[in-house]
Design a protein around this motif. Structure first.
Motif, PDB file in Angstrom:
ATOM      1  N   TYR A 177      -4.477  -1.245  -3.168  1.00  0.00           N
ATOM      2  CA  TYR A 177      -5.807  -0.911  -2.669  1.00  0.00           C
ATOM      3  C   TYR A 177      -6.074   0.591  -2.721  1.00  0.00           C
ATOM      4  O   TYR A 177      -5.181   1.414  -2.566  1.00  0.00           O
ATOM      5  CB  TYR A 177      -5.962  -1.385  -1.213  1.00  0.00           C
ATOM      6  CG  TYR A 177      -5.561  -2.823  -1.024  1.00  0.00           C
ATOM      7  CD1 TYR A 177      -6.386  -3.870  -1.423  1.00  0.00           C
ATOM      8  CD2 TYR A 177      -4.318  -3.139  -0.454  1.00  0.00           C
ATOM      9  CE1 TYR A 177      -6.005  -5.191  -1.257  1.00  0.00           C
ATOM     10  CE2 TYR A 177      -3.929  -4.453  -0.279  1.00  0.00           C
ATOM     11  CZ  TYR A 177      -4.773  -5.476  -0.696  1.00  0.00           C
ATOM     12  OH  TYR A 177      -4.397  -6.782  -0.534  1.00  0.00           O
ATOM     13  N   THR A 215       0.847  -1.200   0.000  1.00  0.00           N
ATOM     14  CA  THR A 215       0.000   0.000   0.000  1.00  0.00           C
ATOM     15  C   THR A 215       0.873   1.236   0.000  1.00  0.00           C
ATOM     16  O   THR A 215       2.016   1.208   0.469  1.00  0.00           O
ATOM     17  CB  THR A 215      -0.941   0.019   1.220  1.00  0.00           C
ATOM     18  OG1 THR A 215      -1.839   1.122   1.101  1.00  0.00           O
ATOM     19  CG2 THR A 215      -0.155   0.179   2.513  1.00  0.00           C
ATOM     20  N   ALA A 248     -10.049  -2.746   1.312  1.00  0.00           N
ATOM     21  CA  ALA A 248      -8.646  -2.993   1.638  1.00  0.00           C
ATOM     22  C   ALA A 248      -8.508  -4.344   2.307  1.00  0.00           C
ATOM     23  O   ALA A 248      -9.477  -4.905   2.829  1.00  0.00           O
ATOM     24  CB  ALA A 248      -8.109  -1.894   2.549  1.00  0.00           C
ATOM     25  N   TYR A 305      -8.429   3.129  -0.541  1.00  0.00           N
ATOM     26  CA  TYR A 305      -9.252   3.255   0.660  1.00  0.00           C
ATOM     27  C   TYR A 305      -8.964   4.590   1.337  1.00  0.00           C
ATOM     28  O   TYR A 305      -7.949   5.241   1.077  1.00  0.00           O
ATOM     29  CB  TYR A 305      -8.980   2.105   1.651  1.00  0.00           C
ATOM     30  CG  TYR A 305      -7.534   1.971   2.063  1.00  0.00           C
ATOM     31  CD1 TYR A 305      -7.036   2.632   3.181  1.00  0.00           C
ATOM     32  CD2 TYR A 305      -6.648   1.177   1.328  1.00  0.00           C
ATOM     33  CE1 TYR A 305      -5.701   2.511   3.558  1.00  0.00           C
ATOM     34  CE2 TYR A 305      -5.310   1.051   1.698  1.00  0.00           C
ATOM     35  CZ  TYR A 305      -4.850   1.722   2.810  1.00  0.00           C
ATOM     36  OH  TYR A 305      -3.532   1.618   3.180  1.00  0.00           O
TER      37      TYR A 305
END
Length: 818
Positions: free
Chosen positions: A648, A600, A682, A650
């Motif tokens: 991801y 991430t 996520a 988010y």
């Protein structure tokens, strides 16, 4: 309409501050109408009065008004008239000649002791005599603080170490009790203090400050009047994070006995001596005496020390003197203060201790001359002039209210000379090593003593070494690095960091880092790390859900204005599961696939507001001295898919509130609330993993009976309340009170839920639970101040009980508190 109402209310509250009562008029003979001179006009139950002039006219203006005014003259009937306080009003009176009939006179003994009557008048007038009543005030203050090594003993000079530091010998001095002490530190500060009411604003500008004997400790802003001042008119006097009952508190007669012992002139003011002592053991009180002005019932002088049984550590005695003077008609202000504290491990300890001394004086008062609103607006409650730390000796000779004595002048010479003595340097470095874990060698520091050796299921045995630059290298730039090796996984771990204070005057700490190491997700940020030697010794369960984390980032923490800290950061990280933790995702055939690692890239923004918060610290690290007000923070974390391989998208939003507050005789309370929500999707490690603790070490910021990864949420709320009851209970139990134990209670609760949408990215592990309709809650009751250093809590897991597992657990920690 609302706007006009608010304006009216604000104006009304403005008038309430610093308002005097004014009464004027004429007194005439009731029969002839002729004006009467020399009539005594006086506020009832006060000594505030005047006489009418030749035309029978009078005028009275005072802060000390009562609700009635009395007119009296020999040969006439005394008359009383009602008065509206804090207003200007005209009262005209006619006095009549009395009839020849006399009423019966009954003489009875007084219902109250004279000391009680006097103290009641002090309380009745405390708001008037309190400086907080004024619309505004300002003054110049000079403060001098000194720290001395005491408890030296008669054979101190025979110690080999002292003989080697023969420079010390010439600076030894004796206290009034004949005991030797060695001056070690001296600080001086000259500042200008400003205050206004409605709304309350305060500001201090430090014109000059210097400290002899402390290296790299940024405490100059704490040496002024803002943080070393307390008001005897407050109900509670806060010292060393304890609330002592003031002898001028509204409820003081419930805690003290008062004795009226003497009266005399102090200068040209007639005063009464009122001695006070505690009614019972166990209360946080003082003992001493105060002199009360006979007309205004203001405190003229007060001399007091803490009661000998006060439940306070290390401070064996504390004595203070406050002197007050009329600086304007009916305006009392403190003009001089003395304080001394005797600090030792125990009263009869053979270990060296300290005397802490403070002397302050105030002059050049300006009363009720309010400055423009813009003047009080400042980025700091306490401002340091650019030249404050580089003042010449001519400045100090001119601006000191009290000259230094010969001993004080020699402290700087002694400490500066000691810095060049090798033995003294070694002692100083060992002290630094014991408190930080790093030993300084020139421009670098070697450590970390707290993480040299540890164990965990992945690495088996682990050893580590860290290096960082010292303040001799730079006070703005710090370079650091570490390396560790696990003998179980036969793998090196390492990391490096750069810290740079981009705006030293108004802290702006920029940090860049890279780390390649094992971590425990769901552990409190204040907990001991996986590689901690200390954490290894006190685990209650195996660290079988570890994660290998590679991460790099940069962040900036910037102080903005007076009460605001802004934090912004970017971080890239990759998680690889270890132990029983694994990452599983359903494929297009609805079958589980194992994911080796996840990535991430996050941007973080945090806004933190803490009114009047101040810090004490060095060049890079600092600790909050807390605020009297709630501390509020709002944080947003934004994961961006595709950025540096991030998997991801988010957004995490979180609100937090925390408040520390002294609550008088009930001790001190700490409470807080938090709430958060995760938008987007996520993997579960990037959601809210509720913090747990798998250690016997007591954590005060998380749940102590909750396992790692036990609950995971994408929307959640939580709250806690912790009360330190000080000695309220144990100080009243015979024999137990000698142990100085203190009761502490704690309650903590959280609730959350998780959406099924996140399962498309990763399945939750089997060892994770859901809250359902029941929040998770813990209660704890504990005893702190055990041997003055330890706290032990009995923790009860109230909900979500595990079959076969006890809901009760014992947790402990070291806690050094006054």
């Amino acid at each position: 309409m609302t706007r006009y109402l608010l304006t009216f209310l604000a104006f009304s509250s403005f008038l309430a501050y610093g308002q005097q009562t004014k009464v004027y008029g004429t007194v005439n003979d009731a029969l002839t109408g002729i004006p009467l001179p020399f009539v005594r006009v006086q506020f009832v139950d006060t000594k505030i009065g005047t006489l009418t002039n030749d035309l029978g006219q009078f005028s009275l203006e005072t802060y000390y008004a009562s609700d009635s005014v009395q007119f009296s003259m020999s040969g006439y009937v005394t008359v009383r008239k009602k008065v509206i306080k804090d207003k200007e009003q005209e009262i005209n009176v006619q006095l009549a000649i009395p009839s020849t009939d006399f009423e019966e006179v009954v003489v009875r003994p007084p219902d109250e002791f004279p000391s009680t009557v006097l103290h009641k008048k002090v309380i009745a007038n405390k708001d008037i005599n309190n400086k907080e009543k004024l619309l505004s005030y300002e003054y110049e203050v000079y403060s001098k603080m000194q720290l001395d090594l005491n408890n030296l003993g008669d054979k101190f000079t025979d110690i080999g170490l002292v003989k080697k530091l023969d420079l010390v010998m010439s600076y030894l001095d004796s206290a009034e009790n004949g005991k030797n002490y060695l001056p070690m530190l001296l600080s001086e500060t000259v500042s200008h203090y400003y205050f206004k009411n409605n709304p309350k604003k305060k500001k201090e500008v430090i014109a000059g400050t210097h400290i002899t004997g402390i290296d790299n400790l940024q405490v100059s802003q704490l040496m002024g009047d803002m943080y070393l001042d307390f008001n005897v008119y407050d109900n509670n006097i806060n010292l060393f994070n304890k609330a002592f009952i003031s002898p001028v508190a509204n409820s003081a007669r419930s805690f003290y006995r008062f004795y009226l012992e003497d009266s005399t002139f102090i200068g040209n003011q007639w005063c009464y001596k009122l001695r006070f002592e505690p009614k019972r053991k166990g209360d946080m009180t003082f003992q001493g005496e105060m002199w009360i002005h006979d007309t205004t019932y203001a405190v003229k002088q007060i001399f007091a020390s803490i009661s000998p049984w006060a439940n306070i550590n290390y401070v064996q005695d504390l004595y203070f003197e406050h002197y007050f003077d009329l600086v304007a008609p009916e305006i009392w202000m403190m003009t001089k203060e003395k304080m001394i504290a005797d600090i030792k491990v125990t009263r009869n300890s053979g270990i060296y201790g300290f005397y802490g001394r403070k002397l302050s004086s105030r002059k050049d008062f300006v009363i009720n001359e309010e400055r423009p609103e813009e003047f009080y607006k400042s980025d700091n409650t306490v401002e340091l002039l650019d030249s404050a730390k580089v003042r010449t000796e001519d400045f100090w000779i001119k601006n000191r209210h009290v000259p230094l004595n010969k001993q004080e002048e020699g402290i700087k010479e002694m400490v500066d000379s000691l810095q060049n003595v090798p033995l003294f340097k070694t002692l100083k470095n060992l002290t630094y090593f014991a408190t930080t874990g790093y030993y300084p060698i020139g421009k670098i520091e070697i450590g970390n003593a707290f993480a040299i050796a540890s164990t965990n299921p992945v690495e088996s045995f682990r050893t580590a070494l860290a290096l960082r630059t010292s303040n001799k290298f730079s006070k703005r730039l710090e370079l650091g690095g570490k390396v560790a090796y696990g003998f179980g996984d036969e793998r090196f771990k390492y990391g490096g960091s750069i810290r740079y204070n981009i705006t030293p005057k108004k802290r702006g700490m920029m940090v860049a880092y890279y780390n390649y190491d094992i971590e425990q997700i769901g552990q409190s940020p204040t907990a001991a790390t996986v590689g901690s030697t200390f954490g290894t010794l006190f685990r209650t369960g195996p660290l079988d859900k570890l994660t290998f984390v590679e991460k790099a980032g940069i962040n900036l923490e910037k102080d903005v204005k007076k009460d605001i800290i802004i934090y912004s950061a970017f971080e890239w990280k990759e998680f690889t599961p270890l132990g029983i933790a694994n990452y599983v995702k359903l494929n297009e055939f609805n079958l589980p696939d194992t994911i080796k690692s996840i990535r991430t890239s996050e941007f973080t923004f945090r806004y933190r507001w803490a009114k009047d918060e101040e810090f004490i610290g060095g060049s890079f690290d600092r600790s909050s001295l807390r605020s009297r007000y709630p501390i509020i923070s709002i944080q947003g974390i934004f994961g961006v898919k595709g950025l540096f391989g991030s998997d991801y998208n988010y957004q995490k939003i979180e609100f937090q509130l925390e408040h520390h507050r002294l609550i008088g005789a009930l001790g001190r309370i700490r409470y807080g609330f938090s709430a958060g929500y995760v938008f987007g999707t996520a993997a579960y490690p990037f959601l809210k993993v509720h913090e747990g603790n798998q250690s016997y070490w007591l954590m005060t910021s998380t749940f102590n009976k909750l396992n790692f990864f036990e609950f995971i949420s994408d929307k959640y709320v939580g709250a806690f309340v912790e009360n330190h009851w000080e000695g309220l209970l144990f100080d009243r139990i015979p024999l137990i009170n000698k142990l100085k134990w203190r009761l502490v209670t704690l309650g903590r609760i959280t609730y959350g839920s998780i959406s099924d949408r996140h399962s498309r990215e990763m399945l939750l592990p089997t060892f994770t639970k859901k809250f359902g309709n029941v929040p998770y809650a813990e209660l704890a009751v504990g005893i702190e101040n055990i041997f003055k250093i330890a706290r032990v809590d009995l923790v009860w897991r109230v909900t979500h009980l595990d079959p076969g597992m006890s809901p009760i657990g014992v947790r402990a920690r070291f806690a050094f508190n006054f």
